[in-house]
Design a protein around this motif. Structure first.
Motif, PDB file in Angstrom:
ATOM      1  N   LEU A 270       0.825  -1.207   0.000  1.00  0.00           N
ATOM      2  CA  LEU A 270       0.000   0.000   0.000  1.00  0.00           C
ATOM      3  C   LEU A 270       0.863   1.262   0.000  1.00  0.00           C
ATOM      4  N   ASP A 271       1.965   1.235   0.727  1.00  0.00           N
ATOM      5  CA  ASP A 271       2.860   2.388   0.765  1.00  0.00           C
ATOM      6  C   ASP A 271       3.439   2.660  -0.619  1.00  0.00           C
ATOM      7  N   THR A 272       3.807   1.594  -1.328  1.00  0.00           N
ATOM      8  CA  THR A 272       4.338   1.741  -2.683  1.00  0.00           C
ATOM      9  C   THR A 272       3.276   2.311  -3.616  1.00  0.00           C
ATOM     10  N   PRO A 288     -14.079  -1.946  -8.213  1.00  0.00           N
ATOM     11  CA  PRO A 288     -13.230  -1.453  -7.114  1.00  0.00           C
ATOM     12  C   PRO A 288     -12.693  -0.047  -7.356  1.00  0.00           C
ATOM     13  N   VAL A 289     -12.808   0.773  -6.328  1.00  0.00           N
ATOM     14  CA  VAL A 289     -12.341   2.156  -6.377  1.00  0.00           C
ATOM     15  C   VAL A 289     -11.230   2.342  -5.349  1.00  0.00           C
ATOM     16  N   LEU A 290     -10.209   3.081  -5.723  1.00  0.00           N
ATOM     17  CA  LEU A 290      -9.131   3.390  -4.786  1.00  0.00           C
ATOM     18  C   LEU A 290      -8.719   4.845  -4.994  1.00  0.00           C
ATOM     19  N   VAL A 291      -9.077   5.690  -4.038  1.00  0.00           N
ATOM     20  CA  VAL A 291      -8.716   7.107  -4.130  1.00  0.00           C
ATOM     21  C   VAL A 291      -8.022   7.606  -2.861  1.00  0.00           C
ATOM     22  N   ASP A 292      -8.091   6.835  -1.792  1.00  0.00           N
ATOM     23  CA  ASP A 292      -7.501   7.241  -0.513  1.00  0.00           C
ATOM     24  C   ASP A 292      -5.973   7.252  -0.635  1.00  0.00           C
ATOM     25  N   GLN A 293      -5.366   8.400  -0.412  1.00  0.00           N
ATOM     26  CA  GLN A 293      -3.913   8.542  -0.493  1.00  0.00           C
ATOM     27  C   GLN A 293      -3.295   8.854   0.875  1.00  0.00           C
ATOM     28  N   SER A 300      -5.762   4.469   9.555  1.00  0.00           N
ATOM     29  CA  SER A 300      -6.352   3.510  10.486  1.00  0.00           C
ATOM     30  C   SER A 300      -6.301   2.128   9.871  1.00  0.00           C
ATOM     31  N   PHE A 301      -6.464   1.113  10.715  1.00  0.00           N
ATOM     32  CA  PHE A 301      -6.467  -0.254  10.186  1.00  0.00           C
ATOM     33  C   PHE A 301      -7.622  -0.453   9.214  1.00  0.00           C
ATOM     34  N   ASP A 302      -8.800   0.036   9.583  1.00  0.00           N
ATOM     35  CA  ASP A 302      -9.954  -0.109   8.687  1.00  0.00           C
ATOM     36  C   ASP A 302      -9.697   0.595   7.361  1.00  0.00           C
ATOM     37  N   GLY A 303      -9.015   1.723   7.415  1.00  0.00           N
ATOM     38  CA  GLY A 303      -8.686   2.430   6.187  1.00  0.00           C
ATOM     39  C   GLY A 303      -7.736   1.635   5.306  1.00  0.00           C
ATOM     40  N   LEU A 304      -6.762   0.989   5.931  1.00  0.00           N
ATOM     41  CA  LEU A 304      -5.827   0.150   5.169  1.00  0.00           C
ATOM     42  C   LEU A 304      -6.557  -0.998   4.487  1.00  0.00           C
ATOM     43  N   PHE A 309      -8.484  -4.470  -0.666  1.00  0.00           N
ATOM     44  CA  PHE A 309      -9.217  -5.299  -1.624  1.00  0.00           C
ATOM     45  C   PHE A 309      -9.155  -4.739  -3.041  1.00  0.00           C
ATOM     46  N   PRO A 310      -9.454  -3.450  -3.256  1.00  0.00           N
ATOM     47  CA  PRO A 310      -9.360  -2.931  -4.627  1.00  0.00           C
ATOM     48  C   PRO A 310      -7.971  -3.115  -5.234  1.00  0.00           C
TER      49      PRO A 310
END
Length: 356
Positions: A270-272, A288-293, A300-304, A309-310
């Motif tokens: 995720l860091d990469t 699947p959507v991924l926009v959280d940077q 948070s763990f839930d955020g990770l 999954f996406p």
């Protein structure tokens, strides 16, 4: 792992590079800065950093860079060390009279440096045996003896022993298939054994021990008997409903180490992705959507997990498009997610302590 650039031409480079493929500048990693830099020769074995912020600071190559070519670490010129910080964690190297061992050693050091980078980025306690004789971490890279005596990969009070056969791709793949493992990597071994080390550092004898037992089980159970049972009878029935891997079902110690390694897989990937600015913006709302940077160390763990999954869905889809096996061949069950959450809590608490 963040992204790195050549100071000379701004080309993207990898953490392992020792030369820029575009401008051919000499590259080196400076642990004190956590950065890759381009260098020019400055005479008398010294190298001058090329970026403006570095103000022409002088460095020397690690001995294992300059002589052995298994490292890309740089050392400040005013430092008396001959080995970079990463190489100082290695106590024993393979027998280099065997030509293939140099390649295996290089692969070992490469995986070890990635492990150390992640541990440092997470703010975990990390010291060499020279810095902390009681709790310091060190590595031995050994090979099976000619008489057939095998080297067992494992951890013992801060000493991590690695069988260099794990750096042989063919051997590792045969072992993976014979043990019915969906996933087996050299970096994964380093992360797993580091998990055992951090059990001793962060769990044993601390306030986390009782919560650990509620989550993973009682580590006082006979380990030798549990291991013998695993190899004689196979993993626990329906292990996938409670464990991240079949081997995790052996004993609470192995469950912790496997879960710890899995957590490092997650945060490093995720860091990469975040450092690369990766976002998923599909045309259809049900994809699947991924926009959280959010930086991994602030998430948070839930955020990770909401991002995981996406990312892995697309990762596996890309691998399949290339005719490759899934990059993430797992489907963690709810109890496994709870264990990963516990690892996250322990690491977060350790990082906060290190800042106080």
């Amino acid at each position: 792992m963040k992204t790195f650039h050549c100071d000379h031409c701004n080309q993207l480079v990898f953490f392992e590079n020792d030369r820029c493929e575009r401008c051919q500048a000499r590259l080196g990693y400076v642990p004190q800065m956590g950065e890759m830099h381009a260098f020019e020769e400055a005479g008398e074995g010294r190298w001058r950093i090329l970026n403006e912020q570095g103000e022409g600071a002088l460095f020397r190559q690690c001995h294992n860079y300059m002589v052995e070519n298994v490292c890309n670490g740089m050392i400040p010129d005013d430092c008396a060390d001959t080995l970079c910080r990463a190489c100082q964690f290695t106590r024993t190297i393979p027998d280099l009279t065997r030509p293939e061992n140099r390649l295996y050693w290089y692969r070992m050091e490469t995986a070890k440096r990635r492990l150390l980078y992640t541990l440092g980025a997470l703010g975990l306690p990390l010291a060499t045996r020279a810095e902390d004789p009681e709790h310091g971490l060190q590595f031995e890279f050994l090979e099976d003896a000619p008489d057939g005596q095998s080297v067992m990969t494992g951890h013992d009070h801060g000493l991590i022993t690695m069988n260099i056969a794990e750096a042989d791709d063919a051997h590792r793949e045969r072992t993976r298939v014979s043990l019915h493992e969906p996933y087996r990597t050299l970096l994964g071994h380093f992360r797993h054994e580091a998990g055992h080390y951090y059990f001793d550092r962060l769990i044993a004898g601390t306030r986390w021990l009782e919560p650990f037992r509620r989550c993973f089980g009682d580590e006082r159970a006979d380990y030798a008997a549990a291991l013998a049972s695993h190899y004689a009878e196979g993993p626990a029935p329906a292990w996938a409903e409670r464990y991240v891997s079949a081997y995790a079902s052996v004993h609470p110690w192995e469950d912790w180490a496997e879960t710890w390694a899995h957590y490092l897989h997650i945060v490093d990937t995720l860091d990469t992705a975040t450092a690369s600015g990766l976002a998923l913006l599909p045309e259809h709302a049900d994809e699947p959507v991924l926009v959280d940077q959010t930086p991994v160390d602030e998430a948070s763990f839930d955020g990770l997990m909401a991002r995981w999954f996406p990312l892995t869905y697309v990762l596996n889809s890309l691998n399949r498009s290339l005719g490759m096996p899934d990059g993430y061949p797992f489907a963690p069950a709810p109890p496994v997610i709870d264990k990963l959450r516990f690892v996250h809590r322990v690491i977060s608490a350790s990082a906060i302590r290190s800042l106080s």
